[in-house]
Design a protein around this motif. Structure first.
Motif, PDB file in Angstrom:
ATOM      1  N   GLN A  87      18.601   1.922  -5.170  1.00 24.03           N
ATOM      2  CA  GLN A  87      17.510   1.331  -5.943  1.00 24.03           C
ATOM      3  C   GLN A  87      16.307   1.036  -5.063  1.00 24.03           C
ATOM      4  OE1 GLN A  87      17.386   0.895  -9.416  1.00 24.03           O
ATOM      5  NE2 GLN A  87      15.246   0.667  -8.805  1.00 24.03           N
ATOM      6  N   ALA A  88      16.555   0.461  -3.882  1.00 25.80           N
ATOM      7  CA  ALA A  88      15.455   0.086  -2.991  1.00 25.80           C
ATOM      8  C   ALA A  88      14.670   1.310  -2.525  1.00 25.80           C
ATOM      9  CB  ALA A  88      15.995  -0.695  -1.795  1.00 25.80           C
ATOM     10  N   ILE A  89      15.384   2.378  -2.193  1.00 27.24           N
ATOM     11  CA  ILE A  89      14.693   3.571  -1.699  1.00 27.24           C
ATOM     12  C   ILE A  89      13.994   4.313  -2.839  1.00 27.24           C
ATOM     13  CG2 ILE A  89      14.970   5.787  -0.518  1.00 27.24           C
ATOM     14  CD1 ILE A  89      17.278   4.558   1.027  1.00 27.24           C
ATOM     15  N   MET A  90      14.621   4.339  -4.016  1.00 25.13           N
ATOM     16  CA  MET A  90      13.976   4.996  -5.156  1.00 25.13           C
ATOM     17  C   MET A  90      12.710   4.259  -5.588  1.00 25.13           C
ATOM     18  SD  MET A  90      15.660   7.724  -5.631  1.00 25.13           S
ATOM     19  CE  MET A  90      15.073   8.300  -7.232  1.00 25.13           C
ATOM     20  N   ASP A  91      12.618   2.981  -5.256  1.00 26.52           N
ATOM     21  CA  ASP A  91      11.402   2.220  -5.551  1.00 26.52           C
ATOM     22  C   ASP A  91      10.244   2.625  -4.649  1.00 26.52           C
ATOM     23  OD1 ASP A  91      12.569   0.832  -7.621  1.00 26.52           O
ATOM     24  OD2 ASP A  91      13.055  -0.942  -6.427  1.00 26.52           O
ATOM     25  N   VAL A  92      10.558   3.283  -3.530  1.00 23.85           N
ATOM     26  CA  VAL A  92       9.514   3.773  -2.629  1.00 23.85           C
ATOM     27  C   VAL A  92       9.005   5.110  -3.180  1.00 23.85           C
ATOM     28  CG1 VAL A  92       9.006   4.566  -0.285  1.00 23.85           C
ATOM     29  CG2 VAL A  92      10.603   2.659  -0.652  1.00 23.85           C
ATOM     30  N   PRO A  93       7.712   5.297  -3.345  1.00 19.82           N
ATOM     31  CA  PRO A  93       7.194   6.580  -3.842  1.00 19.82           C
ATOM     32  C   PRO A  93       7.728   7.749  -3.026  1.00 19.82           C
ATOM     33  CG  PRO A  93       5.442   4.952  -3.751  1.00 19.82           C
ATOM     34  CD  PRO A  93       6.620   4.329  -3.080  1.00 19.82           C
ATOM     35  N   LEU A 131      19.296   7.254   1.874  1.00 23.77           N
ATOM     36  CA  LEU A 131      19.536   7.488   0.453  1.00 23.77           C
ATOM     37  C   LEU A 131      20.687   8.465   0.252  1.00 23.77           C
ATOM     38  CD1 LEU A 131      18.810   7.207  -2.524  1.00 23.77           C
ATOM     39  CD2 LEU A 131      16.980   8.900  -2.173  1.00 23.77           C
ATOM     40  N   GLY A 132      20.674   9.571   0.982  1.00 22.37           N
ATOM     41  CA  GLY A 132      21.744  10.554   0.844  1.00 22.37           C
ATOM     42  C   GLY A 132      23.097   9.988   1.221  1.00 22.37           C
ATOM     43  N   ARG A 133      23.141   9.184   2.284  1.00 26.44           N
ATOM     44  CA  ARG A 133      24.411   8.569   2.688  1.00 26.44           C
ATOM     45  C   ARG A 133      24.944   7.647   1.595  1.00 26.44           C
ATOM     46  NH1 ARG A 133      24.737   4.674   7.939  1.00 26.44           N
ATOM     47  NH2 ARG A 133      23.255   3.487   6.663  1.00 26.44           N
ATOM     48  N   ALA A 134      24.052   6.848   0.998  1.00 21.65           N
ATOM     49  CA  ALA A 134      24.467   5.948  -0.077  1.00 21.65           C
ATOM     50  C   ALA A 134      24.974   6.731  -1.279  1.00 21.65           C
ATOM     51  CB  ALA A 134      23.308   5.041  -0.483  1.00 21.65           C
ATOM     52  N   LEU A 135      24.295   7.818  -1.623  1.00 18.26           N
ATOM     53  CA  LEU A 135      24.740   8.647  -2.754  1.00 18.26           C
ATOM     54  C   LEU A 135      26.107   9.262  -2.466  1.00 18.26           C
ATOM     55  CD1 LEU A 135      21.326  10.332  -3.603  1.00 18.26           C
ATOM     56  CD2 LEU A 135      22.567   8.709  -5.057  1.00 18.26           C
TER      57      LEU A 135
END
Length: 315
Positions: free
Chosen positions: A23-29, A41-45
């Motif tokens: 969520q935090a990274i997707m909030d970054v443009p 992000l990829g690691r979290a996914l």
């Protein structure tokens, strides 16, 4: 600001708060996400088992990742769990070229060889079949299941598990074959208790309905799930979040086998072979992550399983 975000992302990772990371990274443009953020992000996914999305993210920074062994390892892991073994092999071979001898990388390469060998003999399921809940509980073609078992006394293995829990899929594998049991024991360097093996023959890993155990000293320990015998599911004994990986990553004592994880990654439940040696019945203990304090829970795995209850017990 960026350094604070990176620090927070690492904290969430250590606390298994992967949704928070996404969520935090997707909030970054998107245009402001650099190589490091995309890799977080990829690691979290990957940790959320959203492997298709992980691959998509990793590919956006493919040019920058060509000389990074960790980028190759992470996209290789996603390819592996998607059943895309040729692409996974290429990624792990590149990771090994850039960082030779990494045990996790070599283990994945070994698993891929086993998988592709099975596929060549016509026994390998398609990725879609492997991902389905129904197929996940079936043995692979051409393999012989371990003999069925009966439990003494009033233990009901069928009602022990909470298969309706959404997180169960991370734990549940196909019933183990005798060959798989032997292979996993060789990897762990410990002989697994007979009651545990028999329970896994009926239902290989999962989330028990009762997840609380009160120790002999009066402390109550809550578990998230019980690892099964296997290598493919993240929460199996030899999986990406299994016993060996957890001991090596977190520095837990090497006197046995991690069986259960706990909420907030506070500690683990382990089989402890120090008193029994490998030919006896190991005790079950809880090991706190921060202090590595060991608390004895039960004299055997059977006693531990029979002692699990559905709610926290008050002293």
């Amino acid at each position: 600001m960026r350094e604070e975000l990176l620090e927070q992302l690492q904290t969430w990772h250590e606390e298994d708060e992967y949704e928070q990371i996404v969520q935090a990274i997707m909030d970054v443009p998107a245009e402001e996400r650099d190589y490091e953020l995309v890799n977080h992000l990829g690691r979290a996914l990957n940790n959320l088992e959203r492997y298709d999305e992980a691959v998509g993210q990793f590919l956006t920074v493919a040019a920058e990742g060509q000389e990074d062994p960790l980028w190759h390892y992470r996209i290789g892991l996603a390819y592996y769990y998607l059943g895309r073994y040729d692409e996974a092999r290429t990624a792990f071979e590149n990771a090994d070229r850039l960082e030779p001898g990494d045990e996790d990388t070599l283990e994945f390469l070994n698993w891929i060889e086993e998988k592709t060998a099975e596929g060549a003999s016509g026994s390998e399921a398609t990725p879609n079949e492997a991902a389905s809940e129904t197929e996940a509980t079936k043995p692979e073609a051409g393999q012989t299941l371990a003999a069925p078992v009966n439990f003494e006394g009033d233990f009901d293995a069928a009602s022990f598990w909470d298969d309706g829990n959404p997180a169960a899929e991370k734990y549940v594998s196909a019933p183990p074959t005798d060959a798989l049991i032997e292979s996993v024991e060789e990897s762990l360097v410990f002989r697994l208790p007979a009651f545990y093996v028999n329970l896994m023959k009926v239902h290989n890993g999962g989330i028990p309905r009762g997840r609380y155990f009160r120790s002999e000293s009066g402390e109550t320990v809550e578990i998230l799930g019980l690892m099964g015998i296997g290598r493919e599911k993240p929460h199996s004994l030899c999986g990406a979040a299994g016993s060996r990986a957890t001991i090596e990553r977190e520095g837990y004592p090497e006197f046995g086998v991690v069986l259960c994880d706990t909420p907030s990654d506070a500690g683990v439940v382990m089989l402890d072979y120090r008193e029994s040696a490998n030919d006896g019945e190991p005790e079950v203990v809880y090991v706190e992550k921060a202090s590595k304090k060991v608390t004895r829970l039960a004299p055997s795995f059977e006693a531990f399983v029979r002692g699990l209850t559905g709610g926290a017990q008050q002293g």
